[in-house]
Design an enzyme around this catalytic site. Structure first.
Site, PDB file in Angstrom:
ATOM      1  N   GLU A  64      -6.305   6.992  -1.034  1.00 57.38           N
ATOM      2  CA  GLU A  64      -6.085   5.851  -0.148  1.00 57.38           C
ATOM      3  C   GLU A  64      -6.758   4.593  -0.691  1.00 57.38           C
ATOM      4  O   GLU A  64      -6.195   3.488  -0.623  1.00 57.38           O
ATOM      5  CB  GLU A  64      -6.601   6.170   1.254  1.00 57.38           C
ATOM      6  CG  GLU A  64      -5.820   7.240   1.992  1.00 57.38           C
ATOM      7  CD  GLU A  64      -4.395   6.807   2.299  1.00 57.38           C
ATOM      8  OE1 GLU A  64      -4.165   5.600   2.476  1.00 57.38           O
ATOM      9  OE2 GLU A  64      -3.518   7.682   2.354  1.00 57.38           O
ATOM     10  N   HIS A 113       1.522   4.248  -3.068  1.00 62.79           N
ATOM     11  CA  HIS A 113       1.457   5.712  -2.998  1.00 62.79           C
ATOM     12  C   HIS A 113       2.624   6.336  -3.759  1.00 62.79           C
ATOM     13  O   HIS A 113       2.453   7.327  -4.489  1.00 62.79           O
ATOM     14  CB  HIS A 113       1.506   6.164  -1.538  1.00 62.79           C
ATOM     15  CG  HIS A 113       0.181   6.144  -0.843  1.00 62.79           C
ATOM     16  ND1 HIS A 113      -0.930   6.800  -1.321  1.00 62.79           N
ATOM     17  CD2 HIS A 113      -0.217   5.535   0.314  1.00 62.79           C
ATOM     18  CE1 HIS A 113      -1.952   6.617  -0.505  1.00 62.79           C
ATOM     19  NE2 HIS A 113      -1.546   5.853   0.499  1.00 62.79           N
ATOM     20  N   HIS A 141       0.833  -1.208   0.000  1.00 65.45           N
ATOM     21  CA  HIS A 141       0.000   0.000   0.000  1.00 65.45           C
ATOM     22  C   HIS A 141       0.864   1.254   0.000  1.00 65.45           C
ATOM     23  O   HIS A 141       0.621   2.191  -0.779  1.00 65.45           O
ATOM     24  CB  HIS A 141      -0.904  -0.026   1.237  1.00 65.45           C
ATOM     25  CG  HIS A 141      -1.587   1.270   1.519  1.00 65.45           C
ATOM     26  ND1 HIS A 141      -2.800   1.616   0.956  1.00 65.45           N
ATOM     27  CD2 HIS A 141      -1.220   2.326   2.295  1.00 65.45           C
ATOM     28  CE1 HIS A 141      -3.148   2.822   1.376  1.00 65.45           C
ATOM     29  NE2 HIS A 141      -2.209   3.282   2.197  1.00 65.45           N
ATOM     30  N   GLU A 142       1.888   1.292   0.847  1.00 62.09           N
ATOM     31  CA  GLU A 142       2.742   2.480   0.924  1.00 62.09           C
ATOM     32  C   GLU A 142       3.582   2.643  -0.340  1.00 62.09           C
ATOM     33  O   GLU A 142       3.784   3.775  -0.816  1.00 62.09           O
ATOM     34  CB  GLU A 142       3.648   2.394   2.151  1.00 62.09           C
ATOM     35  CG  GLU A 142       2.907   2.305   3.478  1.00 62.09           C
ATOM     36  CD  GLU A 142       1.996   3.491   3.719  1.00 62.09           C
ATOM     37  OE1 GLU A 142       2.254   4.565   3.152  1.00 62.09           O
ATOM     38  OE2 GLU A 142       1.026   3.351   4.488  1.00 62.09           O
TER      39      GLU A 142
END
Length: 512
Positions: free
Chosen positions: A337, A276, A272-273
């Site tokens: 997100e 980004h 997930h990070e």
């Protein structure tokens, strides 16, 4: 270009530097003069340096060709003098961050000045101004329409497509400027966390390093992943947090390592990070903020010009700021997100993680927040979706992620679904107090998750510590009696296994 090279005798115990003065002598062309930092006099007619100790330095000018790319080079008895390199300008994104508060201050000053100027006008002058405005209302409307058209063209020419998802987005700042800003930001964080960084030999650092490099290796078909050098920094802090800068600097807090139950959840969090960073969400969010701020300056100026008192203007400015966050900033942040959750799950699936652990992680976070007793912020006031909605969103994406994982020739997953195992364990924990109330056994009950036992040496969950440090030859059928099955060798599949890139519209039905 042709200049003159000069051979010189250096003055003792002194320094020679370039003098920006350039003069021309008849028949000799342009000549660059060296200037002595002490008390040397430079005559314009004769190429001789007179030093403060009385001795002379002979200057002999020899024609030479100097490359305009490298700058002028001067020789002094085998030594080279180079002019300094040009000073680089600050990145546009950095300038914008510096000027952002100044823009609001200028809008406040302008609006307040307009209000005081209007109040100082006589009544007849005010009436004349109103009549003039009404008479020229169509001209003013035409100018306003022209400004709207220019703004629309500006936005239209700065549209871009997001990698992987293909979503159309606005990008005002380019990637290079934000890479420079990310380098400055990473230096700031390294100074801030200098005394809290976990050594590279620490098992916690090794855990995160192996997972990050495995994710990068398995997703190297994506240019935004393969073109970045991923560096890991583990910060000793109880905060449940992790973030990745656009230049690939990964910061993982030990509080997050204690929050995940196994290596699969850690892989999904890091995916997930990393999503980004690879999707350029920082530049995208700054672009939206830049446009919204510029439009807000007009409204801010009007507030300070129309409010009769400064106190009312301050109240109006506060309301305008909060409305801007609720209408633009926070909903857009939640959208990013959701997209990072979607793409991060794809990255984890290509890395052969058990993607079914993703919804379980957010269910654990929801229970953790409820047990902490702290206030729960409503989703519409937050920059992130609620834990429940994130769990439901990932649950809907699991079938597509499993198909992607299978196409990457990953080992088969255990038949036990961690989602059902977690639900059963939660029911057991909830029924325990009811058993006590009915007069059942009074044995002490622990609220610790079965697989969340901590290693006495590192503070890591014991399951995570064991799974990531064992060699990649673990048995595929390895099981655990814990709430979530521990990670098998799925993350240790050899990187030579080819994995096709996901389709551009993969998971697009869940976009917002």
């Amino acid at each position: 270009m042709f200049l003159h090279r000069l051979n010189l005798i250096r003055c003792p115990s002194s320094r020679l530097t370039l003098n920006p003065l350039v003069f021309k002598q008849p028949g000799r062309g342009l000549q660059q003069i060296l200037h002595h930092k002490s008390n040397c006099a430079v005559p314009t007619a004769s190429p001789v340096l007179l030093c403060s100790d009385g001795r002379a330095a002979d200057l002999r000018f020899i024609p030479t060709i100097i490359s305009p790319m490298n700058g002028p080079v001067l020789r002094q008895r085998g030594h080279h003098f180079h002019t300094s390199s040009p000073v680089r300008a600050l990145p546009v994104s950095v300038l914008w961050m510096v000027l952002k508060p100044l823009q609001k201050l200028m809008a406040v000053i302008l609006g307040r000045s307009i209000r005081k100027w209007w109040k100082a006008l006589p009544a007849n002058r005010q009436q004349l101004m109103r009549e003039w405005t009404w008479q020229h209302r169509w001209h003013l409307a035409a100018w306003a329409g022209l400004a709207v058209v220019i703004l629309f063209l500006f936005l239209l020419t700065h549209l871009d497509q997001s990698p992987v998802t293909g979503r159309t987005r606005l990008l005002v700042f380019n990637k290079d400027s934000f890479m420079e800003l990310a380098a400055l930001t990473s230096e700031k964080y390294m100074e801030e966390f200098a005394e809290l960084l976990v050594p590279a030999a620490d098992p916690r650092h090794q855990v995160v390093e192996r997972v990050v490099q495995h994710l990068a290796q398995r997703n190297k078909d994506i240019p935004e992943v393969s073109d970045v050098t991923w560096n890991v920094h583990v910060v000793h802090s109880p905060d449940v947090n992790a973030f990745v800068l656009p230049n690939g600097e990964v910061f993982m807090f030990t509080g997050m390592l204690e929050a995940v139950a196994d290596v699969h959840q850690l892989t999904i969090v890091l995916g997930h990070e990393m999503a980004h960073a690879m999707l350029g969400h920082t530049a995208e969010q700054a672009s939206l903020s830049h446009v919204v701020d510029l439009l807000s300056l007009i409204l801010l100026t009007a507030i300070w010009a129309m409010c009769p008192r400064d106190s009312l203007a301050l109240l109006g400015q506060w309301v305008q700021n909060k409305l801007s966050q609720l209408i633009f900033s926070r909903p857009y942040s939640r959208t990013l997100e959701v997209e990072a959750d979607q793409v991060g799950l794809q990255l984890a699936a290509k890395a052969c993680a058990d993607v079914r652990a993703g919804p379980v992680f957010w269910q654990q976070m929801e229970i953790r927040d409820q047990m902490s007793g702290g206030p729960i912020v409503p989703e519409w006031l937050s920059t992130h979706p609620s834990h429940k909605n994130r769990s439901n969103q990932l649950d809907r994406l699991i079938p597509q992620a499993l198909d992607l994982r299978e196409s990457c020739v990953c080992p088969a997953l255990p038949p036990t679904d961690p989602r059902s195992t977690f639900s059963k364990s939660v029911r057991v924990l909830l029924e325990s107090p009811q058993t006590h109330e009915r007069g059942g056994p009074k044995e002490p009950q622990s609220t610790h998750w079965p697989d969340k036992q901590e290693s006495p040496h590192t503070g890591l969950p014991a399951a995570l510590f064991a799974q990531t440090l064992l060699p990649p030859s673990l048995n595929v059928g390895q099981k655990s009696e814990g709430m979530i099955p521990p990670a098998g060798p799925e993350l240790a599949v050899a990187a030579r296994v080819s994995c096709p890139a996901p389709a551009e519209g993969a998971g697009g039905t869940n976009r917002r």
